[in-house]
Design a protein around this motif. Structure first.
Motif, PDB file in Angstrom:
ATOM      1  N   VAL A 176      34.324 -90.831 -77.649  1.00 54.32           N
ATOM      2  CA  VAL A 176      35.584 -90.266 -77.141  1.00 54.32           C
ATOM      3  C   VAL A 176      36.768 -90.827 -77.937  1.00 54.32           C
ATOM      4  CG1 VAL A 176      37.161 -90.215 -75.164  1.00 54.32           C
ATOM      5  CG2 VAL A 176      34.721 -89.803 -74.823  1.00 54.32           C
ATOM      6  N   SER A 177      36.725 -92.119 -78.209  1.00 47.15           N
ATOM      7  CA  SER A 177      37.791 -92.758 -78.972  1.00 47.15           C
ATOM      8  C   SER A 177      37.881 -92.183 -80.389  1.00 47.15           C
ATOM      9  CB  SER A 177      37.531 -94.269 -79.037  1.00 47.15           C
ATOM     10  OG  SER A 177      38.501 -94.908 -79.822  1.00 47.15           O
ATOM     11  N   ALA A 178      36.735 -92.040 -81.048  1.00 44.94           N
ATOM     12  CA  ALA A 178      36.721 -91.501 -82.408  1.00 44.94           C
ATOM     13  C   ALA A 178      37.291 -90.088 -82.451  1.00 44.94           C
ATOM     14  CB  ALA A 178      35.294 -91.520 -82.952  1.00 44.94           C
ATOM     15  N   VAL A 179      36.956 -89.285 -81.470  1.00 49.77           N
ATOM     16  CA  VAL A 179      37.452 -87.904 -81.410  1.00 49.77           C
ATOM     17  C   VAL A 179      38.959 -87.873 -81.152  1.00 49.77           C
ATOM     18  CG1 VAL A 179      37.345 -85.752 -80.099  1.00 49.77           C
ATOM     19  CG2 VAL A 179      35.230 -86.937 -80.733  1.00 49.77           C
ATOM     20  N   SER A 180      39.428 -88.690 -80.207  1.00 52.26           N
ATOM     21  CA  SER A 180      40.853 -88.708 -79.852  1.00 52.26           C
ATOM     22  C   SER A 180      41.725 -89.055 -81.047  1.00 52.26           C
ATOM     23  CB  SER A 180      41.100 -89.713 -78.720  1.00 52.26           C
ATOM     24  OG  SER A 180      40.450 -89.325 -77.540  1.00 52.26           O
ATOM     25  N   TYR A 181      41.338 -90.116 -81.755  1.00 51.17           N
ATOM     26  CA  TYR A 181      42.126 -90.524 -82.922  1.00 51.17           C
ATOM     27  C   TYR A 181      41.852 -89.625 -84.126  1.00 51.17           C
ATOM     28  CZ  TYR A 181      43.670 -94.982 -80.870  1.00 51.17           C
ATOM     29  OH  TYR A 181      44.276 -95.940 -80.106  1.00 51.17           O
ATOM     30  N   GLY A 182      40.575 -89.353 -84.385  1.00 54.50           N
ATOM     31  CA  GLY A 182      40.207 -88.676 -85.620  1.00 54.50           C
ATOM     32  C   GLY A 182      40.600 -87.215 -85.684  1.00 54.50           C
ATOM     33  N   ILE A 183      40.473 -86.502 -84.566  1.00 54.25           N
ATOM     34  CA  ILE A 183      40.706 -85.058 -84.567  1.00 54.25           C
ATOM     35  C   ILE A 183      42.090 -84.694 -84.028  1.00 54.25           C
ATOM     36  CG2 ILE A 183      39.922 -82.851 -83.615  1.00 54.25           C
ATOM     37  CD1 ILE A 183      37.081 -83.923 -83.670  1.00 54.25           C
ATOM     38  N   PHE A 184      42.508 -85.348 -82.935  1.00 54.64           N
ATOM     39  CA  PHE A 184      43.706 -84.884 -82.227  1.00 54.64           C
ATOM     40  C   PHE A 184      44.998 -85.600 -82.632  1.00 54.64           C
ATOM     41  CE2 PHE A 184      40.222 -83.780 -79.233  1.00 54.64           C
ATOM     42  CZ  PHE A 184      40.401 -82.407 -79.267  1.00 54.64           C
ATOM     43  N   LEU A 185      44.936 -86.846 -83.069  1.00 52.21           N
ATOM     44  CA  LEU A 185      46.152 -87.543 -83.499  1.00 52.21           C
ATOM     45  C   LEU A 185      46.423 -87.171 -84.953  1.00 52.21           C
ATOM     46  CD1 LEU A 185      48.411 -89.573 -82.846  1.00 52.21           C
ATOM     47  CD2 LEU A 185      46.909 -91.369 -83.742  1.00 52.21           C
ATOM     48  N   LYS A 186      47.509 -86.418 -85.192  1.00 48.16           N
ATOM     49  CA  LYS A 186      47.725 -85.862 -86.537  1.00 48.16           C
ATOM     50  C   LYS A 186      49.051 -86.274 -87.170  1.00 48.16           C
ATOM     51  CE  LYS A 186      44.892 -81.761 -85.598  1.00 48.16           C
ATOM     52  NZ  LYS A 186      44.863 -80.295 -85.487  1.00 48.16           N
ATOM     53  N   LYS A 187      50.091 -86.465 -86.376  1.00 48.47           N
ATOM     54  CA  LYS A 187      51.394 -86.682 -86.999  1.00 48.47           C
ATOM     55  C   LYS A 187      52.249 -87.621 -86.156  1.00 48.47           C
ATOM     56  CE  LYS A 187      53.203 -82.465 -84.798  1.00 48.47           C
ATOM     57  NZ  LYS A 187      53.850 -81.166 -85.044  1.00 48.47           N
ATOM     58  N   PRO A 188      53.291 -88.202 -86.768  1.00 48.74           N
ATOM     59  CA  PRO A 188      54.181 -89.092 -86.012  1.00 48.74           C
ATOM     60  C   PRO A 188      55.028 -88.319 -85.018  1.00 48.74           C
ATOM     61  CG  PRO A 188      55.017 -88.748 -88.232  1.00 48.74           C
ATOM     62  CD  PRO A 188      53.657 -88.116 -88.178  1.00 48.74           C
ATOM     63  N   ILE A 189      55.599 -89.036 -84.075  1.00 44.21           N
ATOM     64  CA  ILE A 189      56.481 -88.431 -83.085  1.00 44.21           C
ATOM     65  C   ILE A 189      57.800 -88.049 -83.779  1.00 44.21           C
ATOM     66  CG2 ILE A 189      57.882 -88.891 -81.039  1.00 44.21           C
ATOM     67  CD1 ILE A 189      55.525 -90.596 -80.012  1.00 44.21           C
ATOM     68  N   GLU A 190      58.165 -86.782 -83.688  1.00 44.89           N
ATOM     69  CA  GLU A 190      59.386 -86.297 -84.309  1.00 44.89           C
ATOM     70  C   GLU A 190      60.442 -86.063 -83.233  1.00 44.89           C
ATOM     71  OE1 GLU A 190      58.200 -82.812 -86.386  1.00 44.89           O
ATOM     72  OE2 GLU A 190      57.029 -83.907 -87.902  1.00 44.89           O
TER      73      GLU A 190
END
Length: 429
Positions: free
Chosen positions: A413-427
């Motif tokens: 679950v951790s690998a998926v959350s960071y690897g797939i869904f976290l893509k860009k900094p907060i704008e």
């Protein structure tokens, strides 16, 4: 020509002076991190003796082991905000002074309820430590350089976890578990005094020198809109960081809180032998944590975007840890089990080297400590659940089999959350 050489020489001296100072306080934070985690690990090491003295069931011991973790997780939310407002010097000093006093008081308790209360206070008082460290390093190091010092600071937890079983077991058996708590508390007060006397914020000229390669980015950040603490929860990146860290820290704290008990109850080792064997996985963590920071800084220098560079060791470490955790309950030999646990802990410690650095890459400049603390809140909700869920599983099944399977699922679950869904900094718009 002579003037140019003189300017180069002065610039070299200035950089050297800044490096000497900032690595001095990084070293102080590292020592503070070691003491910080010894304060957390002492109850795990004393688990068998305290369980016997207080007559505790596995579930009751799990509740006591989590007494630190729930308050620590919740207190991270205001702690990060306070660090952003007050600064790392005062918050670090207050935190280490408070938790050291709590450790000293624990040495004098003989009541389960008071013990529980003091562990709650320990969790609250330790919550500003890593946000303060992150804020200080974010201020003194540029984006391309801060991964390594943050990884070094996080290595303190692994050093503590590695030396805790043999060191604290020796103290406990030579004297008592109460003396063990007292010694650690006294060590924290020494670190507090050193930090207060040495640390300071950088001057304007030092900030210019530190960020000289990123002046355009610094100018953009100085004119961008500020964001409020509560607004961070409106961004998907914040939630993926919370969920991702939950799985990582849950699994690590399963090992941290129950490994000695597992080796005694499931593998039949003595307390003395457990003190040495349990240190093996944690010693490998000393290599894993800085490796994560070094790898991510390497990819940044190769031209990768910071978030992508941090995710490489993070995701790979989580997946490798999951693969090592799954077969642990199915191997018969102690050596095979310890080998798999060591691989799993090493792999899950690699992401630890970049978790806090990732927060500096995703967060707006004025919310670095806040976002780091919110991410840490997610992780330590997992940490708080780990000993309770583990105790409940062991009590219900009489086995650790499902304990490791749950950990493997959460690592994925951790690998998926960071690897797939976290893509860009907060704008900030």
């Amino acid at each position: 020509m002579a003037k140019l050489q003189q300017e180069v020489l002065q610039g070299t001296k200035k950089v050297k002076s800044i490096n000497q100072f900032r690595w001095t306080f990084v070293f102080i934070i590292l020592i503070g991190a070691v003491v910080n985690y010894l304060d957390r690990a002492n109850l795990s090491v004393a688990n068998p003796l305290i369980s016997k003295e207080f007559g505790l069931s596995p579930l009751q011991m799990g509740v006591l082991l989590s007494a630190f973790l729930w308050p620590y997780a919740l207190a991270n939310l205001p702690a990060g905000w306070l660090v952003d407002k007050i600064g790392p010097k005062k918050m670090f000093t207050g935190a280490i002074g408070s938790w050291s006093i709590v450790s000293l008081l624990t040495a004098f308790t003989s009541s389960y309820s008071i013990f529980y209360t003091l562990r709650v206070l320990l969790g609250i008082s330790e919550s500003p430590f890593f946000p303060s460290a992150t804020k200080a390093i974010n201020t003194w190091f540029s984006k391309k350089d801060r991964g390594t010092p943050l990884a070094v600071v996080n290595t303190g937890s692994q050093i503590a976890n590695g030396i805790a079983p043999p060191l604290l077991t020796a103290l406990m058996l030579a004297f008592s578990w109460k003396i063990m708590f007292f010694v650690i508390g006294a060590a924290g007060l020494v670190v507090m005094v050193v930090w207060w006397c040495i640390y300071r914020d950088p001057s304007k000229l030092e900030l210019i020198e530190i960020n000289k390669d990123e002046q355009e980015e610094v100018q953009i950040q100085s004119t961008e809109k500020k964001i409020g603490w509560g607004s961070l929860f409106r961004y998907k990146s914040t939630w993926f960081m919370i969920f991702g860290n939950f799985g990582l820290v849950y699994t690590m704290w399963t090992f941290l809180t129950w490994l000695p008990g597992y080796l005694v109850a499931d593998r039949g080792l003595t307390i003395l032998k457990t003190g040495w064997i349990a240190s093996i996985p944690f010693l490998m963590g000393i290599i894993g944590v800085p490796l994560g920071g070094i790898i991510s800084d390497y990819f940044i220098r190769k031209g990768y975007q910071p978030i992508k560079a941090r995710k490489i060791p993070l995701v790979c470490g989580a997946i490798l840890a999951a693969c090592a955790v799954i077969p642990i309950p199915y191997v018969s030999g102690v050596n095979a089990a310890i080998t798999l646990i060591t691989i799993a802990y090493f792999a899950s410690s690699v992401p630890t080297g970049v978790i806090w650095t990732l927060a500096t890459d995703v967060a707006p400049k004025n919310m670095v400590a806040s976002l780091g603390s919110i991410q840490n809140f997610g992780g330590f909700i997992g940490a708080a659940l780990a000993p309770i869920v583990t105790g409940a599983i062991v009590q219900a099944t009489g086995s650790f089999e499902f304990v490791f399977l749950v950990g493997a699922v959460l690592l994925i679950v951790s690998a998926v959350s960071y690897g797939i869904f976290l893509k860009k900094p907060i704008e900030v718009k």
